[in-house]
Design an enzyme around this catalytic site. Structure first.
Site, short mmCIF file in Angstrom:
data_model
loop_
_atom_site.label_atom_id
_atom_site.label_comp_id
_atom_site.label_asym_id
_atom_site.label_seq_id
_atom_site.Cartn_x
_atom_site.Cartn_y
_atom_site.Cartn_z
N TYR A 144 0.85 -1.19 0.00
CA TYR A 144 0.00 0.00 0.00
C TYR A 144 0.89 1.24 0.00
O TYR A 144 1.82 1.34 0.81
CB TYR A 144 -0.89 -0.02 1.25
CG TYR A 144 -1.81 1.18 1.37
CD1 TYR A 144 -2.83 1.42 0.45
CD2 TYR A 144 -1.67 2.08 2.44
CE1 TYR A 144 -3.68 2.51 0.59
CE2 TYR A 144 -2.52 3.17 2.58
CZ TYR A 144 -3.53 3.37 1.65
OH TYR A 144 -4.37 4.44 1.79
N ASP A 241 9.29 2.51 -0.18
CA ASP A 241 8.26 3.17 0.61
C ASP A 241 8.49 2.75 2.07
O ASP A 241 8.09 1.66 2.48
CB ASP A 241 6.87 2.75 0.13
CG ASP A 241 5.77 3.44 0.92
OD1 ASP A 241 6.08 4.00 2.01
OD2 ASP A 241 4.62 3.43 0.47
N LYS A 269 4.67 8.61 9.05
CA LYS A 269 4.41 8.05 10.39
C LYS A 269 5.45 8.48 11.43
O LYS A 269 5.37 9.57 11.95
CB LYS A 269 4.29 6.53 10.30
CG LYS A 269 3.12 6.13 9.37
CD LYS A 269 2.68 4.72 9.53
CE LYS A 269 1.73 4.29 8.45
NZ LYS A 269 0.36 4.12 8.80
C1 LIG Z 1 3.75 1.91 3.44
C2 LIG Z 1 2.74 3.02 3.40
N1 LIG Z 1 2.83 3.95 2.43
C3 LIG Z 1 1.95 4.97 2.37
C4 LIG Z 1 0.94 5.09 3.27
C5 LIG Z 1 -0.03 6.24 3.18
O1 LIG Z 1 0.22 7.11 4.20
P1 LIG Z 1 -0.93 8.14 4.69
O2 LIG Z 1 -1.97 7.33 5.37
O3 LIG Z 1 -0.20 9.07 5.61
O4 LIG Z 1 -1.43 8.82 3.46
C6 LIG Z 1 0.80 4.16 4.29
C7 LIG Z 1 -0.29 4.27 5.27
O5 LIG Z 1 -0.55 3.41 6.07
C8 LIG Z 1 1.73 3.09 4.36
O6 LIG Z 1 1.64 2.16 5.31
#
Ligand SMILES: Cc1ncc(COP(=O)(O)O)c(C=O)c1O
Length: 428
Positions: A144, A241, A269
């Protein structure tokens, strides 16, 4: 368990907020119960509006590595707030924060701050396309990267479960036509894609190096190295990511742990200490393609917000202290070792990377999204209810990571482990 106030708030919220929540997985619909309505948090605990307390192993989906309301973070952010909360003008604290991250993560020479992981993923992808002038982005099923259109395909996290159409409805097919999805840990699928005609059209490969959004799934030996080698040889960018893993698996994130040097990194995060901070960083020669130097556009009213930057800086200062991660990992191990032992002859397993881990029921190993088809969803729902009623809160999904924080006490950990083992012995 009496939760009348929570239920009343949820009912009213449903009248004015779609599904009563501002992010789907908070709704607990799949758990067949009214959601948690939280009032406050301190350390490793949260309190709901009905006065119940829960030991929290979700901790804002991994953002709160220091636990709730850490005094240094609160003090720093409050100090900053006195000076003004947002300017939409450059500030020195953004430089402080950028310098800190550049110092800590060797692959990052320059960094651009944004407010959410979604923006970070979207910007990284645009940058890869802008730099290479190629169209295709490769991602992995079950990973994700936020909810931007082109990455919302075969995604993990809430997008996988709440509504299986969410990854496609409303997303214009043209937008995802250049996104290629492959199974995680499938060496041959990646190699044959790079060998094919499509190879020359690949701008970048984006992945969660350790996946948190289909539960904790580790890369198989050599998989990250394989991606590094193929992308480098092909002139494509490798994008890690690390929105979850950055500053979570260690001060250098997953890339430090596995010794891989990605071209671009998404952070989020932990980096914001509970405030909305995310970032895309990487080699200067790539980051300099961003406006105003280059022609890849990216912007944000609240990007680099000073209060959020201060929250992040205070957090990083604590993470840098000697022994921080050793102690965090000791706590994680105190929880996972007995659980793993309890599961050894049961139909379930525990997967872990440092302070992120989770139980899977119905499978003995998960290495890609395909394996999740075997999950025993009913067992998870039963488990979640059992813990919840006894004051323990885990991430409310069968395939999401749980997080240890520096604030959890040994007593809280022992209480949680005892309750979980009780369930496993009785029901699994
Ligand atoms: C690996 C990863 N990338 C991107 C995101 C998206 O982040 P946000 O919820 O701050 O938009 C998340 C959210 O859980 C994530 O776990």
């Amino acid at each position: 368990m009496q939760r009348s106030k929570s239920k009343a708030i949820y009912d009213r919220a449903c009248g004015v907020i779609p599904g009563g929540v501002n992010s789907p997985v908070r709704s607990f619909r799949h758990l067949r119960m009214a959601p948690l309505i939280v009032e406050s948090g301190k350390g490793g605990r949260i309190w709901d509006v009905d006065g119940h307390s829960y030991i929290d192993f979700c901790c804002s989906w991994g953002a709160l590595i220091l636990g709730h309301a850490h005094p240094a973070v609160i003090r720093g952010a409050s100090e900053q707030m006195q000076k003004g909360t947002s300017f939409g003008i450059a500030t020195e604290i953004e430089l402080d924060m950028a310098s800190r991250v550049v110092h800590l993560m060797p692959s990052i020479e320059k960094i651009r701050f944004v407010s959410s992981g979604t923006e970070a993923g979207m910007t990284a992808m645009r940058l890869a396309r802008g730099v290479t002038e190629r169209p295709k982005i490769v991602k992995f099923t079950g990973h994700y990267h936020g909810h931007s259109d082109a990455l919302l395909i075969q995604a993990g996290s809430g997008a996988m479960k709440i509504n299986p159409l969410a990854t496609s409805k409303g997303v214009n097919p043209n937008t995802i036509a250049d996104t290629i999805c492959l199974p995680f840990n499938d060496f041959e699928a990646v190699r044959s894609l790079f060998r094919s005609e499509e190879g020359a059209r690949i701008a970048g490969v984006i992945l969660e190096p350790v996946t948190g959004n289909m539960g904790v799934v580790l890369p198989e030996d050599g998989f990250l190295e394989c991606l590094r080698e193929l992308t480098a040889r092909n002139g494509s960018l490798l994008i890690f990511d690390e929105v979850i893993t950055g500053f979570r698996l260690g001060i250098r994130g997953a890339q430090g742990l596995y010794g891989i040097d990605p071209d671009l990194t998404c952070l989020g995060k932990v980096i914001g200490g509970g405030f909305p901070v995310a970032a895309v960083g990487g080699k200067a020669k790539f980051l300099d393609h961003l406006a105003p130097l280059g022609s890849v556009y990216q912007a944000g009213t609240l990007s680099g917000n000073p209060v959020a930057m201060r929250g992040g800086l205070e957090t990083l200062a604590i993470l840098e202290k000697e022994g921080f991660y050793e102690e965090l990992h000791r706590k994680a191990e105190a929880m996972t070792a007995p659980l793993r032992h309890a599961l050894r002859n049961k139909n379930g397993c525990l997967q872990q990377a440092g302070s992120m881990f989770n139980l899977f029921f119905g499978v003995k190993k998960v290495r890609c999204k395909e394996d999740l088809k075997q999950l025993d969803e009913e067992m998870f729902i039963r488990f979640f209810h059992y813990l919840f009623e006894r004051g323990i809160y885990i991430s409310p999904s069968s395939h999401e990571a749980w997080f240890m924080t520096a604030a959890h006490t040994d007593v809280e950990i022992a209480t949680a482990v005892g309750t979980m083992i009780e369930f496993i012995e009785k029901y699994v």
